[in-house]
Design an enzyme around this catalytic site. Structure first.
Site, PDB file in Angstrom:
ATOM      1  N   ASP A  20       2.472   2.302   5.803  1.00 39.36           N
ATOM      2  CA  ASP A  20       2.629   3.749   5.785  1.00 39.36           C
ATOM      3  C   ASP A  20       1.593   4.359   4.854  1.00 39.36           C
ATOM      4  O   ASP A  20       1.543   4.031   3.674  1.00 39.36           O
ATOM      5  CB  ASP A  20       4.045   4.070   5.270  1.00 39.36           C
ATOM      6  CG  ASP A  20       4.331   5.555   5.293  1.00 39.36           C
ATOM      7  OD1 ASP A  20       4.791   6.044   6.341  1.00 39.36           O
ATOM      8  OD2 ASP A  20       4.081   6.229   4.277  1.00 39.36           O
ATOM      9  N   TYR A  25      -2.950  10.325   0.416  1.00 43.48           N
ATOM     10  CA  TYR A  25      -2.806   9.214  -0.540  1.00 43.48           C
ATOM     11  C   TYR A  25      -4.117   8.531  -0.926  1.00 43.48           C
ATOM     12  O   TYR A  25      -4.128   7.721  -1.837  1.00 43.48           O
ATOM     13  CB  TYR A  25      -1.896   8.106   0.033  1.00 43.48           C
ATOM     14  CG  TYR A  25      -0.499   8.496   0.408  1.00 43.48           C
ATOM     15  CD1 TYR A  25       0.099   9.636  -0.101  1.00 43.48           C
ATOM     16  CD2 TYR A  25       0.235   7.695   1.272  1.00 43.48           C
ATOM     17  CE1 TYR A  25       1.392   9.973   0.263  1.00 43.48           C
ATOM     18  CE2 TYR A  25       1.535   8.029   1.636  1.00 43.48           C
ATOM     19  CZ  TYR A  25       2.100   9.170   1.127  1.00 43.48           C
ATOM     20  OH  TYR A  25       3.369   9.491   1.496  1.00 43.48           O
ATOM     21  N   LYS A  55      -0.205  10.571   7.948  1.00 39.01           N
ATOM     22  CA  LYS A  55       0.419  11.893   7.887  1.00 39.01           C
ATOM     23  C   LYS A  55      -0.604  13.012   7.746  1.00 39.01           C
ATOM     24  O   LYS A  55      -1.619  12.852   7.065  1.00 39.01           O
ATOM     25  CB  LYS A  55       1.400  11.970   6.702  1.00 39.01           C
ATOM     26  CG  LYS A  55       2.341  10.791   6.627  1.00 39.01           C
ATOM     27  CD  LYS A  55       3.413  10.920   5.575  1.00 39.01           C
ATOM     28  CE  LYS A  55       4.108   9.599   5.364  1.00 39.01           C
ATOM     29  NZ  LYS A  55       3.373   8.694   4.461  1.00 39.01           N
ATOM     30  N   HIS A  88       3.370  15.915   7.267  1.00 39.20           N
ATOM     31  CA  HIS A  88       3.769  15.397   5.955  1.00 39.20           C
ATOM     32  C   HIS A  88       4.874  16.236   5.306  1.00 39.20           C
ATOM     33  O   HIS A  88       5.805  15.705   4.699  1.00 39.20           O
ATOM     34  CB  HIS A  88       2.540  15.342   5.033  1.00 39.20           C
ATOM     35  CG  HIS A  88       2.646  14.354   3.925  1.00 39.20           C
ATOM     36  ND1 HIS A  88       1.568  13.689   3.410  1.00 39.20           N
ATOM     37  CD2 HIS A  88       3.704  13.908   3.212  1.00 39.20           C
ATOM     38  CE1 HIS A  88       1.965  12.875   2.434  1.00 39.20           C
ATOM     39  NE2 HIS A  88       3.255  12.995   2.297  1.00 39.20           N
ATOM     40  N   GLN A 156      10.771  11.211   8.229  1.00 40.10           N
ATOM     41  CA  GLN A 156      10.652  10.342   7.040  1.00 40.10           C
ATOM     42  C   GLN A 156      11.067  11.130   5.797  1.00 40.10           C
ATOM     43  O   GLN A 156      10.460  12.155   5.485  1.00 40.10           O
ATOM     44  CB  GLN A 156       9.217   9.825   6.893  1.00 40.10           C
ATOM     45  CG  GLN A 156       9.106   8.853   5.724  1.00 40.10           C
ATOM     46  CD  GLN A 156       7.697   8.344   5.489  1.00 40.10           C
ATOM     47  OE1 GLN A 156       7.131   8.503   4.417  1.00 40.10           O
ATOM     48  NE2 GLN A 156       7.115   7.704   6.476  1.00 40.10           N
TER      49      GLN A 156
END
Ligand code: A2P
Length: 290
Positions: A20, A25, A55, A88, A156
């Site tokens: 993921d 990130y 995302k 996201h 999520q």
């Protein structure tokens, strides 16, 4: 970057196949490199053996930014397709802004209908096998479902014994939306993280009685709730430990006790709330699910 790549390679080695990431990130590139290396080293035979999620960041949560953002993500990952692409946050910020924390003045209302249409186009183009969302309340999911041609496959969200998401899970079950649990151990050590999970007395007692670690009890609990679990570790022994949850189970009594733990959200995400922005309170961001 090298540490992340090396860690991912170790994870593949010990048996992880689901990864993921997110545009935010800065792990897309090392993940892409780790995948290339894993193929070269023969740890996997083909990319299809992996399940890769990324995302869409808030500044790309505008209809015309979605496809270019996904293309950039794929380029970072050196992949032809994702398995899952998620919105996201139910948040838009002005295009072009990638700084964290987001500037409150950059927060703008998200047009869920047109952003979701663009996500659907991504799937239709074969650039992702499925699409979904992250950090969405029941109400915001309803908004998407009311116009979607392709319903979201996944939501999520933060989920662990201290934030069990009972209402959201019931809703998602009814709608056929799979919950993915992030921070299943409480994300200790991050900005939003909490020690409350790994220091919970009840979980300690259960772990001791079963001869398992507290982390394993958390992960087994989440697995038994029928959700997909996204756990993170940079340590190879803990990676192995976290996979070793499939040949034992929690008793009905243990599950009952866990289900009664006092609840407290770890990550309210106040940075997306602003007096002049689209969400004026945490109540509005989470539609009361807080
Ligand atoms: P480390 O990388 O040193 O293993 P979450 O998945 O909820 O975001 O939590 C991640 C945090 O939990 C990381 O700090 C990670 O540290 C730690 N962690 C992961 N697995 C375990 C485990 N089995 N026991 C204790 N801590 C763990």
């Amino acid at each position: 970057i090298d540490t992340v790549k090396q860690t991912i390679l170790e994870a593949i080695e010990v048996g992880y196949r689901h990864f993921d990431t997110a545009a935010l990130y800065q792990t897309e590139q090392p993940l892409g490199e780790a995948i290339s290396d894993a193929l070269r080293l023969g740890l996997i035979k083909s990319r299809d053996e992996l399940f890769i999620t990324s995302k869409l960041w808030c500044s790309d949560a505008h209809h015309d930014c979605v496809l270019p953002a996904l293309k950039k993500t794929l380029k970072n990952l050196k992949l032809e397709y994702l398995d899952l692409y998620l919105i996201h946050w139910p948040v838009s910020v002005k295009p072009g802004e990638y700084d964290l924390p987001v500037k409150k003045k950059d927060l703008v209302p998200i047009d869920l209908k047109s952003v979701w249409e663009a996500m659907e186009e991504c799937q239709a183009l074969g650039l992702t096998k499925s699409i979904g969302v992250s950090n969405f309340s029941c109400k915001k999911l309803e908004t998407i479902l009311s116009t979607a041609k392709i319903p979201p496959a996944v939501n999520q969200v933060e989920m662990n014994p201290m934030w069990q998401q009972k209402k959201l899970r019931k809703f998602c079950d009814e709608k056929g939306i799979l919950i993915q649990s992030y921070s299943p151990l409480g994300a200790k050590g991050t900005l939003w993280g909490t020690n409350r999970v790994l220091e919970c007395e009840l979980l300690k007692e259960i772990a001791q009685a079963k001869g398992k670690s507290l982390a394993q009890v958390c992960l087994r609990w989440a697995y038994e709730q029928g959700v997909c679990v996204l756990v993170k570790s940079f340590n190879k022994e803990r990676m192995k430990q976290n996979l070793d949850i499939f040949d034992w189970n929690l008793s009905a009594e243990e599950s009952r006790k866990i289900s009664q733990l006092p609840q407290c959200k770890g990550f309210p995400a106040g940075e997306f709330v602003s007096d002049d922005g689209p969400y004026k309170s945490l109540e509005e961001l989470w539609d009361g699910e807080i």
